[in-house]
Design an enzyme around this catalytic site. Structure first.
Site, mmCIF file in Angstrom:
data_model
loop_
_atom_site.group_PDB
_atom_site.id
_atom_site.type_symbol
_atom_site.label_atom_id
_atom_site.label_comp_id
_atom_site.label_asym_id
_atom_site.label_seq_id
_atom_site.Cartn_x
_atom_site.Cartn_y
_atom_site.Cartn_z
ATOM 1 C CG ASP A 365 -1.737 1.195 1.387
ATOM 2 O OD1 ASP A 365 -2.318 1.616 0.385
ATOM 3 O OD2 ASP A 365 -1.805 1.731 2.501
ATOM 4 C CD GLU A 465 -6.519 22.369 0.549
ATOM 5 O OE1 GLU A 465 -6.758 22.987 -0.504
ATOM 6 O OE2 GLU A 465 -7.381 22.042 1.373
ATOM 7 N NE ARG A 549 -9.863 7.569 -8.049
ATOM 8 C CZ ARG A 549 -10.397 8.243 -7.015
ATOM 9 N NH1 ARG A 549 -9.591 8.927 -6.208
ATOM 10 N NH2 ARG A 549 -11.691 8.231 -6.773
ATOM 11 C CG ASP A 575 -1.563 2.151 6.693
ATOM 12 O OD1 ASP A 575 -1.975 1.919 5.545
ATOM 13 O OD2 ASP A 575 -1.532 3.291 7.191
ATOM 14 C CG ASP A 579 -3.824 -1.730 2.796
ATOM 15 O OD1 ASP A 579 -4.004 -1.494 1.591
ATOM 16 O OD2 ASP A 579 -3.461 -0.863 3.618
#
Length: 942
Positions: A365, A465, A549, A575, A579
């Site tokens: 992942d 952000e 995705r 994690d 997964d």
């Protein structure tokens, strides 16, 4: 045109109708889920099936059943059954303790639920209303697709004003929607409110189980799918029953060995018939007590039981202890302990330790696994000037310096360079650029500020952000409020980077230094039956494959395709709950205890706190465990074949009567006491190289990865070697004592006299053989080798004197005195084991002289390093010795990797930012920005 999909696509369930605030006509799935391998009803049959799949267990169950036939077993009825029951009981308790995992949220289809900020959705819910403008809400879908940037969902305008319990309880109508399916990004339905026209429902109105509500005070919704009908569970896979590759190879060899055992029993049975027919009447001194010795079937069963110890039952117990201890070594490894959240490594199963040493394909992942998904404002470049100050450095800071600094917790900014503000104050030529940069940094985003007293809490859809806004705040440009007033700023552009592959056909079947990138929608077709093989060939020819995705089920499908089509061990690491599928599908599953909950670690085989720890888990613990387990297995078979094949040679002497050469209790204690310690020391303390060498020279991992230490050739090589040793150990003493003479005491020798001499030679030989197999000698190794010999001699001396004080083994009375007073015994004690082991030493010397392996070169360097007292493999000053230069060149590496981890717990992060936003979301960016007015106090409706 048919839409071919992957095998994961299941037959769609029928559509369902959900009645609002009314009883349902149909019964739906409850909301309890379990990710355990077993249930109360399936534990016993599934556990027994798993255990009987082990050829050794199946064999000993067969022997235990044979021993229940009256007058067939020469060793008793329960000598195999009791140990087998004990082994299965211990294994069953271990499985129960490790497997108990269950979750439940008590909601049902049709219930109206309220979820508050920070909570996880208990089921799949259709959004009715929220605390945010335009009935919007933010959810994090990391448990579903691994993405931590927030997704926007929006309720229909028809229900947006239903924000109190009283109004919702009066709601009447139905929801017609598709049946449960695994498609995360699709949802189709209709909302039929009484007295109103039907309105359609889509993916923007569905909140899935496992998603977390973020930046939203509360939402109301109607439950449409529960339990295993939810999309999260539809994408999950059934917990598999995993077996290591070494165990599978061992099973095959045990079956072949069992076939050989049957051949031996057949030969012995035929020999018994022949001898009884040709010699039985001539030997008048042999009185037959019964006629069963003339029965071929009786003889066959007797010889099967007599030779059954060729397959060591002690191997099962030994491997359980060895693997459990290896798992403890993983748990105790301080190099894999993460101080940040007080998390050590954890082996959640010990059955796959050796599998860690054979991994060839790694499935990982990204978010939270390869990256920590923690963004910190550390450095910026404005008008060609780089800012980012390190006061402890007198030189220009490098990228490594920025990577190794640990950020203050929850600050997202450790920027410290007074030059930036000073340039503004001093009206530096770049001052206007700096001000414009910081202004844009503070306002060009979708962050929503919330005031908590004097503090401002920034609610951001992505960590990048938040990091930028907090960085601007620290530099004095504070974003305090957002209003719907129009602000037209167009400062950001999106650069599209594409790589075109002009001729994919040329890449197939070749090693290519390229990465294959594919998204989830395309992967749906790539995994279809028509093109699956071509896709796999293309993927395997690339250096890396990046899947973007993708759903949890697609992750597990990719792993499954490689696992089934390629003869190699796979490892999956992740994690999050998304997964779990691939972690369970891979040969080995590793979970990272990160920020996405504990579902990955709870369903994994091994758990670590940082991705970087995977290096030591594989290269050190994996390789060591493989070497230890395989040496233990090979040695156990070797020592059993050496002793118990002698019974076959003795059968040629005793007329295939089934008579045993050794005393019965000596046979029973051979594996339990006299040769029990060497397998444990080989399986627990043996190592081919130090951990520093294993990390510095990762090419050593190829030895275990390619199964060079344990395969059919190696296994039968050890068995043939044991066969040769058994010939020497039996026939040399037998011929030496063929013309026996009375001892000085006047006693005459018998079969037990020969048997005890041979038995002593066997114990000495197999213990010395363990010494030859040992690379890393420890005090435990010395205790096992020399102590085992001493234990037998002490036992032999005591056991020969206890009768009649203790009424057992009358035939052994005085045997120790007879054997130890024989000159033949002492001469043979030196010559016979030497003759056996000389063959092994000569073979190894010839191999080492003709072709030195990489492992042997590293071992020589380690030996020279210890002798010379110089750390040849730890040279950090740039000085290289000749041997080291040659070895490094052979490995094709100019700069070895760092051996020891630094004290820093911060992962190295490259410079720059990756802005992540949901594309084509339910609400556009402009609508989001204009929907909020943080200067007004929010109403808190209940």
């Amino acid at each position: 045109m048919s839409r071919a999909t992957s095998v994961g696509d299941q037959l769609e369930a029928p559509a369902r109708t959900i009645y609002l605030n009314q009883p349902h006509l149909n019964k739906f799935c409850d909301n309890q889920i379990s990710t355990a391998k077993y249930s109360v009803l399936t534990f016993l049959p599934r556990f027994l099936y798993e255990q009987i799949r082990r050829a050794a267990n199946a064999f000993f169950l067969f022997i235990a059943l044979l021993q229940q036939i009256p007058d067939v077993s020469p060793t008793g009825r329960y000598t195999t059954l009791v140990p087998l029951i004990i082994i299965l009981t211990i294994a069953g308790i271990k499985e129960i303790v490790e497997d108990f995992v269950s979750f439940c949220f008590w909601v049902a289809v049709g219930d109206i639920v309220k979820v508050v900020n920070g909570q996880y959705l208990p089921a799949d819910v259709v959004l009715l209303s929220s605390s945010e403008p335009q009935a919007m809400c933010y959810v994090e879908t990391a448990n579903l697709d691994g993405e931590t940037n927030l997704k926007i969902r929006q309720a229909l305008s028809h229900t947006a004003e239903m924000q109190t319990r009283e109004v919702l309880m009066k709601l009447s109508g139905t929801i017609e929607c598709e049946g449960p399916n695994r498609h995360l990004y699709d949802f189709t339905g209709n909302l039929n409110l009484d007295g109103k026209s039907p309105v359609s429902l889509g993916p923007d109105q569905i909140l899935l189980r496992g998603t977390q509500l973020r930046n939203t005070q509360w939402v109301f919704g109607i439950v449409v799918y529960t339990g295993h009908d939810t999309k999260l569970m539809q994408n999950s896979t059934k917990a598999p029953l995993k077996r290591s590759n070494v165990e599978k190879v061992t099973n095959v060899q045990i079956l072949v060995l069992f076939g050989i055992l049957l051949v031996m029993a057949l030969v012995s049975s035929v020999g018994a018939l022949y001898w009884n027919g040709s010699q039985g009447g001539k030997n008048w001194y042999i009185k037959k007590m019964n006629t069963t010795s003339d029965n071929f079937g009786y003889n066959l069963l007797t010889f099967i039981i007599l030779y059954n110890n060729l397959i060591p039952i002690s191997l099962l117990v030994t491997l359980e202890v060895v693997k459990y201890t290896q798992a403890l070594f993983i748990n105790w490894d301080t190099d894999m302990y993460y101080l940040g959240n007080d998390t050590p490594a954890m082996a959640r199963t010990s059955n796959l330790n050796e599998e860690l040493g054979q991994v060839k394909y790694l499935f990982s992942d990204k978010t939270g696994t390869l990256t920590c998904n923690i963004m910190n404002f550390k450095k910026c470049s404005i008008a060609g000037v780089t800012y980012g100050h390190f006061p402890e450095l007198t030189r220009e800071p490098s990228s490594d310096d920025f990577c190794c600094i640990s950020p203050p917790p929850s600050v997202s900014c450790d920027f410290d360079d007074p030059r930036l503000l000073k340039n503004i104050e001093d009206r530096h030529p770049t001052a206007p650029c700096i001000q414009e940069f910081l202004t844009l940094l503070a306002v060009c985003h979708t962050v929503v500020p919330e005031k908590d007293g004097d503090n401002i809490i920034y609610q951001a859809s992505s960590p990048d952000e938040a990091a930028l806004v907090k960085g601007a705040k620290k530099l004095g440009f504070v974003f305090t409020a957002r209003t719907p007033s129009p602000t037209f700023l167009n400062v950001a552009t999106r650069a599209a980077i594409t790589q075109h592959c002009t001729d994919l056909g040329n890449l197939l079947g070749k090693e290519n230094d390229v990465a294959l990138i594919i998204d989830g929608h395309t992967l749906k077709y790539a995994l279809s039956f028509e093109v699956r093989r071509s896709f796999l060939d293309l993927a395997l020819s690339c250096k890396a494959v990046i899947c973007c995705r993708v759903s949890p089920l697609q992750k597990s499908e990719i792993v499954d395709v490689v696992k089934k089509r390629v003869k190699a061990i796979t490892l999956a690491i992740g994690d999050g709950a998304n997964d779990v599928g691939m972690i369970q599908t891979a040969h080995v599953g590793v979970g990272i205890s990160g920020n996405e909950g504990m579902q990955a670690t709870n369903n994994s085989d091994y758990a670590i706190a940082q991705f970087a720890y995977l290096e030591k888990l594989l290269l050190v613990h994996g390789a060591w465990s493989y070497n230890r387990v395989t040496k233990c297995i090979l040695y156990c078979f070797y020592k059993n074949v050496v002793l118990y094949i002698i019974e076959l040679w003795f059968a040629f002497v005793n007329g295939f009567s089934g008579q045993i050469l050794f005393e019965r209790w000596c046979i029973g204690l051979y594996n339990v006491i006299f040769t029990a310690l060497p397998p444990f020391t080989l399986g627990i303390f043996e190592r081919s190289c130090t951990q520093e060498s294993m990390l510095r020279f990762p090419q050593l991992y190829k030895i275990t990865q390619n199964a060079e230490g344990f395969n059919t050739k190696v296994f039968w090589g050890h068995c043939i070697n044991a066969l040769v040793h058994s010939l020497i150990l039996f026939w040399f003493p037998m011929k030496a004592l063929e013309h026996d003479t009375p001892l000085a005491s006047g006693q005459a020798t018998d079969y037990l006299f020969v048997g005890n001499i041979v038995y002593t030679y066997v114990v000495v030989t197999v213990c010395l053989k363990a010494g030859l197999e040992t690379t890393a000698w420890t005090k435990f190794s010395h205790l096992a080798v020399w102590g085992s010999m001493l234990i037998w001699l002490v036992f032999f001396g005591i056991y020969s004197t206890i009768w009649p004080t203790i009424p057992i083994a009358p035939d052994m009375k005085g045997q120790a005195t007879m054997v130890l007073s024989s000159a033949h015994f002492w001469l043979g004690l030196f010559l016979v084991p030497t003759a056996c082991l000389m063959e092994d030493v000569a073979w190894r010397a010839a191999k080492h002289t003709c072709k030195k392996t990489l492992l042997e070169e590293v071992q020589e360097l380690e030996t020279k390093s210890r002798v010379m007292g110089k750390a040849m493999l730890r040279d950090s000053n740039g000085k290289r010795l000749n041997e080291r230069d040659r070895l490094i060149k052979r490995l094709g590496r100019k700069t070895p990797p760092t051996l020891f981890r630094g004290s820093s717990i911060q992962q190295c992060v490259p410079h720059g930012y990756a802005f992540s936003q949901e594309e084509h979301g339910a609400v556009s960016q402009e609508e989001i920005v204009r929907s909020y007015d943080t200067t007004k106090k929010k109403s808190r409706k209940k």
